[in-house]
Design a protein around this motif. Structure first.
Motif: not given
Length: 442
Positions: A9, A64-65
């Motif tokens: 992230n 979690k991008t």
């Protein structure tokens, strides 16, 4: 070609990591997708971060991008920058990231050049690209690309118990070398403290430090690893244990401490070190003798040259032992006194093996012979029991094989450990014996 995928992230952290490589002239931007690229090979971290942010949805359920990928061709494959770009775009398309914003950076800090790709994994509507079975999907894609472009098949190096351990090569992949060495050391050697762990790692130019602190109100307790040169100077950025694997983490290493306590036997190492010490004239002779017998001695010094730590690494028994575990005569203080003054050499008793007279026995009635031996043994037990001492045997592997004889009083033997009551009894017998020599008091 090996692909390593990590989800996270911290988009900014990934950009900074790649930006540092570029700023140190160990990397360059090859291409981007939906991200600004001025074609110079450099990166403006803040500008790129803002571009990524424009594609970030207002809200998303994904924790979690972003995704960070490294594509590592076989060392024998020498690819041009255009070939790296083509591989990167095809790989991302097949992984389902063809329409996502991403950045492609070539790393040249080691001889085996490779590329890193930083990408968003959340769409503008907030949905995330599925990461299930990433490993298997990625492996199929890399095999397909290897066949398509005639590349060598590259597999991750499997760690086996018989693999040789070598020092860190600054020109190689430092992270992988540290990971492999830490894993192999943990598989093979027994140690009980961070000091003993560092002693064995230092042979291969690695140092481990404990990291304790508090982040966002939460305590953390971890380990950080450093690659060093032969003088112990750090040669690369520190590596958190989490980047190497669970085997390198604090919990895993602490569990190895506990398991080692049940398995370590100091007697073989102590016996060997004692014999070498008795034959050595000083520091260099002692260390050379240990090396000839496959034992390394790691010494730690204060700024004024005093030895404050001594660790014996027995490669025969795969055991790492602080000097004090062997005894005070093998400790850092004892070695420091001896190395500075030869007359301060520790006097370590050496066990003399008993002669084997079994071949000289005459044959005869076995039952009668056994009866005679048993009678003699019982007689010895009765005689020795009068002085509070247990009978000694000389069978192979006996725990009392190393028992030293007390000078002037051969009747008493010291066992493998220190017994205060037994020692007090021995001193009392000495005093009684001296009184007999002087005669009765008037």
């Amino acid at each position: 070609m090996v692909a390593k995928i990590s989800l996270g992230n911290s988009l900014y952290g990934s950009l900074v990591y790649n930006g540092e490589k570029i700023n140190k002239e160990h990397g360059r931007v090859l291409d981007t997708n939906k991200i600004y690229n001025d074609g110079s090979g450099k990166i403006n971290i803040h500008r790129v971060f803002e571009d990524f942010q424009r594609w970030m949805p207002q809200s998303t359920k994904a924790e979690k991008t972003m995704m960070h990928i490294s594509l590592n061709p076989h060392p024998d494959d020498r690819l041009s920058e255009s070939q790296y770009i083509q591989l990167a775009h095809e790989y991302m398309e097949k992984m389902g990231f063809g329409d996502m914003p991403y950045l492609v950076v070539k790393h040249e800090d080691i001889d085996r050049h490779h590329i890193h790709i930083v990408a968003l994994r959340v769409r503008p509507d907030g949905s995330a690209i599925d990461s299930k079975n990433n490993y298997y999907r990625s492996k199929e894609i890399t095999r397909e690309l290897e066949k398509k472009y005639g590349l060598h098949t590259a597999e991750r190096q499997k760690i086996t118990p018989d693999m040789p351990l070598t020092k860190i090569d600054p020109a190689g992949d430092i992270k992988r070398q540290v990971a492999n060495t830490v894993k192999m050391v943990g598989m093979r050697y027994k140690f009980q403290t961070i000091g003993e762990y560092n002693a064995i790692l230092s042979l291969y130019n690695i140092r481990c430090e404990e990291a304790d602190g508090r982040v966002n109100g939460r305590e953390y307790h971890g380990l950080v690893y450093f690659a060093t040169d032969d003088n112990g100077k750090t040669i690369a950025s520190p590596i958190k244990a989490s980047r190497l694997g669970k085997f390198a983490g604090r919990e895993a290493i602490s569990q190895r401490y506990e398991r080692a306590k049940e398995k370590i036997d100091v007697k073989p190492t102590k016996r060997m070190v004692s014999e070498i010490m008795a034959q050595s004239s000083g520091k260099d002779d002692f260390i050379a003798g240990l090396k000839e017998n496959n034992i390394d001695l790691v010494l730690r010094y204060t700024e004024d040259g005093r030895i404050y730590g001594a660790t014996y690494i027995d490669h025969n028994t795969k055991t790492v032992l602080n000097g004090s575990r062997l005894g005070k005569d093998f400790s850092a203080n004892a070695l420091d006194r001896w190395f500075k003054n030869p007359t301060e050499k520790p006097v370590v008793p050496i066990h003399q093996p008993q002669p084997d007279n079994s071949n000289n026995r005459t044959t005869g009635d076995s039952s009668q012979q056994n009866g005679q031996n048993q009678g003699q043994h019982q007689g010895q037990q009765q005689s020795q029991s009068q002085y509070g001492n247990a009978p000694q045997t000389h069978s192979q592997g006996n725990d009392f094989d190393n028992a030293p004889t007390l000078p002037g009083l051969d009747l008493f033997q010291v066992g493998p450990g220190y017994d205060p009551e037994e020692e007090a009894f021995i001193r009392a017998m000495r005093r009684r014996k001296k009184k007999k020599r002087r005669g009765p008091s008037l």
